[in-house]
Design an enzyme around this catalytic site. Sequence first.
Site, PDB file in Angstrom:
ATOM      1  N   ILE A  38       0.782  -0.933  -0.190  1.00 22.23           N
ATOM      2  CA  ILE A  38       0.186   0.364  -0.036  1.00 22.23           C
ATOM      3  C   ILE A  38       0.626   1.501   0.013  1.00 22.23           C
ATOM      4  O   ILE A  38       0.270   1.882  -0.998  1.00 22.23           O
ATOM      5  CB  ILE A  38      -0.926   0.022   0.891  1.00 22.23           C
ATOM      6  CG1 ILE A  38      -1.800  -1.437   1.417  1.00 22.23           C
ATOM      7  CG2 ILE A  38      -1.468   0.781   1.398  1.00 22.23           C
ATOM      8  CD1 ILE A  38      -2.493  -1.498   2.394  1.00 22.23           C
ATOM      9  N   LYS A  45      -4.263  -0.298  15.738  1.00 22.84           N
ATOM     10  CA  LYS A  45      -5.049   0.658  14.774  1.00 22.84           C
ATOM     11  C   LYS A  45      -6.068   1.327  15.124  1.00 22.84           C
ATOM     12  O   LYS A  45      -6.088   2.251  14.848  1.00 22.84           O
ATOM     13  CB  LYS A  45      -5.740  -0.027  13.981  1.00 22.84           C
ATOM     14  CG  LYS A  45      -4.199  -1.079  12.555  1.00 22.84           C
ATOM     15  CD  LYS A  45      -3.339  -0.046  12.175  1.00 22.84           C
ATOM     16  CE  LYS A  45      -2.256  -0.693  11.088  1.00 22.84           C
ATOM     17  NZ  LYS A  45      -1.568   0.178  10.131  1.00 22.84           N
ATOM     18  N   TYR A  70      -2.557  -5.722  17.108  1.00 20.08           N
ATOM     19  CA  TYR A  70      -2.291  -5.207  15.836  1.00 20.08           C
ATOM     20  C   TYR A  70      -3.818  -4.519  15.786  1.00 20.08           C
ATOM     21  O   TYR A  70      -3.573  -3.141  15.818  1.00 20.08           O
ATOM     22  CB  TYR A  70      -2.573  -5.685  14.926  1.00 20.08           C
ATOM     23  CG  TYR A  70      -2.262  -5.353  13.642  1.00 20.08           C
ATOM     24  CD1 TYR A  70      -0.957  -4.432  12.680  1.00 20.08           C
ATOM     25  CD2 TYR A  70      -3.494  -5.286  12.527  1.00 20.08           C
ATOM     26  CE1 TYR A  70      -1.500  -3.490  11.407  1.00 20.08           C
ATOM     27  CE2 TYR A  70      -3.882  -4.703  11.359  1.00 20.08           C
ATOM     28  CZ  TYR A  70      -3.026  -4.583  11.090  1.00 20.08           C
ATOM     29  OH  TYR A  70      -3.259  -3.572   9.599  1.00 20.08           O
ATOM     30  N   SER A  78      -6.877   0.147   9.837  1.00 14.58           N
ATOM     31  CA  SER A  78      -7.117  -0.806   9.309  1.00 14.58           C
ATOM     32  C   SER A  78      -8.590  -1.157  10.380  1.00 14.58           C
ATOM     33  O   SER A  78      -9.455  -0.484  11.141  1.00 14.58           O
ATOM     34  CB  SER A  78      -6.331  -1.983  10.418  1.00 14.58           C
ATOM     35  OG  SER A  78      -7.175  -3.501   9.498  1.00 14.58           O
TER      36      SER A  78
HETATM   37  N1  LIG Z   1      -2.676  -5.200   3.134  1.00 16.99           N
HETATM   38  C1  LIG Z   1      -3.933  -5.352   3.980  1.00 16.99           C
HETATM   39  O1  LIG Z   1      -4.394  -5.581   3.686  1.00 16.99           O
HETATM   40  C2  LIG Z   1      -4.021  -4.354   5.054  1.00 16.99           C
HETATM   41  C3  LIG Z   1      -5.246  -3.702   5.644  1.00 16.99           C
HETATM   42  C4  LIG Z   1      -5.170  -3.013   6.474  1.00 16.99           C
HETATM   43  C5  LIG Z   1      -4.571  -2.146   6.736  1.00 16.99           C
HETATM   44  N2  LIG Z   1      -2.983  -2.166   6.246  1.00 16.99           N
HETATM   45  C6  LIG Z   1      -1.958  -1.265   6.533  1.00 16.99           C
HETATM   46  O2  LIG Z   1      -1.409  -1.217   5.618  1.00 16.99           O
HETATM   47  C7  LIG Z   1      -0.336  -0.616   5.515  1.00 16.99           C
HETATM   48  C8  LIG Z   1       0.597  -1.228   4.585  1.00 16.99           C
HETATM   49  O3  LIG Z   1       0.548  -2.827   4.301  1.00 16.99           O
HETATM   50  P1  LIG Z   1       1.020  -3.497   3.249  1.00 16.99           P
HETATM   51  O4  LIG Z   1       0.366  -4.735   3.388  1.00 16.99           O
HETATM   52  O5  LIG Z   1       1.360  -2.760   2.383  1.00 16.99           O
HETATM   53  O6  LIG Z   1       2.345  -3.587   3.827  1.00 16.99           O
HETATM   54  P2  LIG Z   1       3.900  -4.072   3.578  1.00 16.99           P
HETATM   55  O7  LIG Z   1       3.880  -4.704   2.524  1.00 16.99           O
HETATM   56  O8  LIG Z   1       4.583  -5.570   4.563  1.00 16.99           O
HETATM   57  O9  LIG Z   1       4.307  -3.218   4.257  1.00 16.99           O
HETATM   58  C9  LIG Z   1       4.628  -2.687   5.641  1.00 16.99           C
HETATM   59  C10 LIG Z   1       5.954  -1.551   5.585  1.00 16.99           C
HETATM   60  O10 LIG Z   1       6.340  -1.104   6.737  1.00 16.99           O
HETATM   61  C11 LIG Z   1       7.653  -1.146   6.822  1.00 16.99           C
HETATM   62  N3  LIG Z   1       7.973  -1.508   8.122  1.00 16.99           N
HETATM   63  C12 LIG Z   1       8.045  -2.356   8.972  1.00 16.99           C
HETATM   64  N4  LIG Z   1       8.170  -2.618  10.389  1.00 16.99           N
HETATM   65  C13 LIG Z   1       8.763  -1.021  10.317  1.00 16.99           C
HETATM   66  C14 LIG Z   1       9.851  -0.207  11.260  1.00 16.99           C
HETATM   67  N5  LIG Z   1      10.300  -1.134  11.923  1.00 16.99           N
HETATM   68  N6  LIG Z   1      10.306   1.230  11.214  1.00 16.99           N
HETATM   69  C15 LIG Z   1      10.182   1.730   9.957  1.00 16.99           C
HETATM   70  N7  LIG Z   1       9.191   0.995   8.389  1.00 16.99           N
HETATM   71  C16 LIG Z   1       8.477  -0.073   9.275  1.00 16.99           C
HETATM   72  C17 LIG Z   1       7.907  -1.576   5.897  1.00 16.99           C
HETATM   73  O11 LIG Z   1       9.765  -1.483   5.562  1.00 16.99           O
HETATM   74  P3  LIG Z   1      10.260  -2.686   5.137  1.00 16.99           P
HETATM   75  O12 LIG Z   1       9.778  -3.385   4.439  1.00 16.99           O
HETATM   76  O13 LIG Z   1      11.636  -2.293   4.265  1.00 16.99           O
HETATM   77  O14 LIG Z   1      11.247  -2.989   6.379  1.00 16.99           O
HETATM   78  C18 LIG Z   1       6.962  -1.373   4.481  1.00 16.99           C
HETATM   79  O15 LIG Z   1       7.834  -0.623   4.232  1.00 16.99           O
HETATM   80  C19 LIG Z   1      -0.042  -0.632   7.225  1.00 16.99           C
HETATM   81  O16 LIG Z   1      -0.270   0.064   8.409  1.00 16.99           O
HETATM   82  C20 LIG Z   1      -0.901  -1.962   7.840  1.00 16.99           C
HETATM   83  O17 LIG Z   1      -1.116  -1.986   8.703  1.00 16.99           O
HETATM   84  C21 LIG Z   1      -2.954  -3.648   5.259  1.00 16.99           C
END
Ligand SMILES: NC(=O)c1ccc[n+]([C@@H]2O[C@H](COP(=O)([O-])OP(=O)(O)OC[C@H]3O[C@@H](n4cnc5c(N)ncnc54)[C@H](OP(=O)(O)O)[C@@H]3O)[C@@H](O)[C@H]2O)c1
Length: 253
Positions: free
Chosen positions: A18, A163, A159, A146
Amino acid sequence: MSAERNRGVLVTGASGGIGRAIAQRFAADGERVAVHYASREEEGEATLASLEGGEHVLVHGDIADPAAAESVVAAAVEGLGGLDVLVNNAAAVIPHPLPETSYADWQATWRRIIGVNVFGAANLSYCAARHMIERGTPGRIVNVGSRGAYRGEPDMPAYGASKAALHSLGQSLAVSLGPYGIGVASVAPGFTLTERVQHRLEGSAGEAVSGQSPFGRVAAPEEIASAAAYLAAPEAVWTSGAVLDVNGASHLR
Ligand SMILES: NC(=O)c1ccc[n+]([C@@H]2O[C@H](COP(=O)([O-])OP(=O)(O)OC[C@H]3O[C@@H](n4cnc5c(N)ncnc54)[C@H](OP(=O)(O)O)[C@@H]3O)[C@@H](O)[C@H]2O)c1
């Protein structure tokens, strides 16, 4: 592109999923983006290379570390010549179902998730907002929360709690920062197809996930990016304090 664009935008966690889609959307809208990553440098570089236009920068750091969070904002301010928008997208997502998790792991996981998702976002918001106040910028903070805050996260209770805290943080800051012309809002996505969760869409379990929405599918990252761009838009300041559900009617509240 509106005349007010070309703002400096920090997108945390933009090394994939995202966050990458949000960075791409802001760049396509004419904004200059600081692409943040924590550990996946190559993926951060790949996001940077994929952005339309120039003047984007790469910043990194573990936002659970208060000093690193401060450095991330400082690097974005320096690289972009000022910061107008912060998107708190980065998150730690670590399963820890209570019946199968040792007490020690339970402690460590709660600390890590709250450390990144709540303290990290709070510290980035502090540093970005103080910069905006000092500069007199009518800035924006957009949190990526979320659906799990409302629907529950039985396998990842920390988690879900993080959120809910993030949404609440955004609402408190919306009131606190309104007098400075700074708007704060959150988007609450439902299940969104990113590399991290792709495996959960396989087989009958995957059908059940898609079936949570009456549209029979999950979200594309671009749909969440569109909502984040709207909440940060100059004309959307009156959304300040909102938590916008973007979940395809998979959970109503
Ligand atoms: N995918 C879903 O279904 C979904 C649903 C609801 C909400 N969300 C929210 O959407 C957002 C993005 O999710 P995504 O699915 O796209 O996940 P993702 O691809 O796993 O991305 C997570 C990101 O957070 C970074 N991150 C993790 N730990 C960190 C830390 N300690 N310090 C700084 N950066 C950190 C990661 O950086 P590195 O990879 O470089 O370590 C990565 O860029 C999140 O807030 C998630 O909770 C996702």
